[in-house]
Write a protein that holds these residues in place. Sequence first.
Motif, mmCIF file in Angstrom:
data_model
loop_
_atom_site.group_PDB
_atom_site.id
_atom_site.type_symbol
_atom_site.label_atom_id
_atom_site.label_comp_id
_atom_site.label_asym_id
_atom_site.label_seq_id
_atom_site.Cartn_x
_atom_site.Cartn_y
_atom_site.Cartn_z
ATOM 1 N N LYS A 150 -18.715 5.418 16.507
ATOM 2 C CA LYS A 150 -20.077 5.033 16.873
ATOM 3 C C LYS A 150 -20.111 4.189 18.150
ATOM 4 O O LYS A 150 -20.972 4.383 19.017
ATOM 5 N N CYS A 151 -19.175 3.255 18.278
ATOM 6 C CA CYS A 151 -19.225 2.305 19.395
ATOM 7 C C CYS A 151 -18.327 2.695 20.561
ATOM 8 O O CYS A 151 -18.422 2.104 21.635
ATOM 9 N N GLY A 152 -17.477 3.722 20.376
ATOM 10 C CA GLY A 152 -16.547 4.089 21.427
ATOM 11 C C GLY A 152 -15.548 2.982 21.710
ATOM 12 O O GLY A 152 -15.172 2.726 22.855
ATOM 13 N N CYS A 153 -15.130 2.306 20.651
ATOM 14 C CA CYS A 153 -14.240 1.157 20.795
ATOM 15 C C CYS A 153 -13.057 1.273 19.842
ATOM 16 O O CYS A 153 -12.948 2.242 19.089
ATOM 17 N N LYS A 154 -12.212 0.292 19.862
ATOM 18 C CA LYS A 154 -11.050 0.232 18.983
ATOM 19 C C LYS A 154 -11.165 -0.992 18.085
ATOM 20 O O LYS A 154 -11.452 -2.098 18.557
ATOM 21 N N VAL A 155 -10.970 -0.793 16.783
ATOM 22 C CA VAL A 155 -10.984 -1.908 15.834
ATOM 23 C C VAL A 155 -9.548 -2.225 15.431
ATOM 24 O O VAL A 155 -8.840 -1.371 14.906
ATOM 25 N N VAL A 156 -9.141 -3.447 15.716
ATOM 26 C CA VAL A 156 -7.801 -3.921 15.340
ATOM 27 C C VAL A 156 -7.959 -4.878 14.165
ATOM 28 O O VAL A 156 -8.735 -5.834 14.238
ATOM 29 N N VAL A 157 -7.242 -4.603 13.084
ATOM 30 C CA VAL A 157 -7.388 -5.394 11.854
ATOM 31 C C VAL A 157 -6.130 -6.204 11.593
ATOM 32 O O VAL A 157 -5.020 -5.664 11.529
ATOM 33 N N GLU A 158 -6.297 -7.513 11.460
ATOM 34 C CA GLU A 158 -5.194 -8.394 11.094
ATOM 35 C C GLU A 158 -5.452 -8.902 9.679
ATOM 36 O O GLU A 158 -6.528 -9.427 9.390
#
Length: 341
Positions: free
Chosen positions: A50-58
């Motif tokens: 949806k956002c054209g982004c990358k989600v990094v999860v810690e």
Amino acid sequence: MTLKTLLCAATALTLSAGFAQAQDKTLTISAYAFAQDEFSEILYKPFEEKCGCKVVVETGNSVERLAKLEANKDNPVIDMAVMSTADAMAASRNGLIDTVDTSKLTNFDKLYDVAKDPNGDGMSVGYTFYATSIVYRTDKMKIDSWADLLKDDIAPHIAFPNITTNQGAPALYMLGKALGSDNPDLQVPIDAVSKKAGDIVTFYVKSSQLVQLMQQEEIWAAPIGRFSWAPFTKLDLPLAWATPKEGQTGGMNVMVVTKGSKNRDLALEFMDYWLSTEVQTKLATALVDSPANSEVKVSDEVANNITYGAETAKSLTLLPASVSLDNRDAWLAEWNAKVGQ
């Protein structure tokens, strides 16, 4: 070089730059390790598209994640985080998080009132909550009040949460209310439990042990969180979820924005997406989280295994985070002195 070639080259450069910008648009979040496969499928990947982004999860436990926020206070690497209300209050007191601009959350008005500003400081928004009540054998007893747990014919058949567990203080607080005390020092309920300590089967530290104790009929009742209820429904026993006259207690997890986040707007966009009816419904149906969004509709089967509905939300008496933080050490000392476990 022809004009056509120049235009093609310029177009390719523009597309390449746009792709690079999308790849550089990264949101880093801090979350519980629980159910990350489901969160990835239902929440992270769809948001990335949806956002054209990358989600990094810690991920990590609460202590580790709060310590990392503190260590990077001057140059934060986390943009937003999810945590308990008590941890959010601790983060707020230490200047680690910032006010949540709820005007940018299109789904904010859909939330149950209890989730809109759980700590009353504008620093967090609830995304899931759970009820804590009493599971009990309907053929052995009737539970109408939290005080019933300490009756002479019931106390020898119960397990009670240790003060060190998430269920401990809330259960004691509701027991205190049933005994006529609303004092957050919990001295009245701790004293009452201490007098029955020799009768109570066990002071549990892991709710997972309760199913076996119930199955073996070593206990007939225990205060538990709703997230622990599902395994009990699989037992071939007449069990019920109590609705005491004093109400139910529980807990809530909240979203926060890191102070100094370089991606504040993206963090708010992600929070809003998480709070949407669609995402909250999918997470509830997967039995991952109980919805804080009041518009979520689920089947009776799903509803029976989560904390669900307006009536339940209104019935919850949640122990304020500030009370937990300010009294935690005193509670433990009082418990150790009187109950001794």
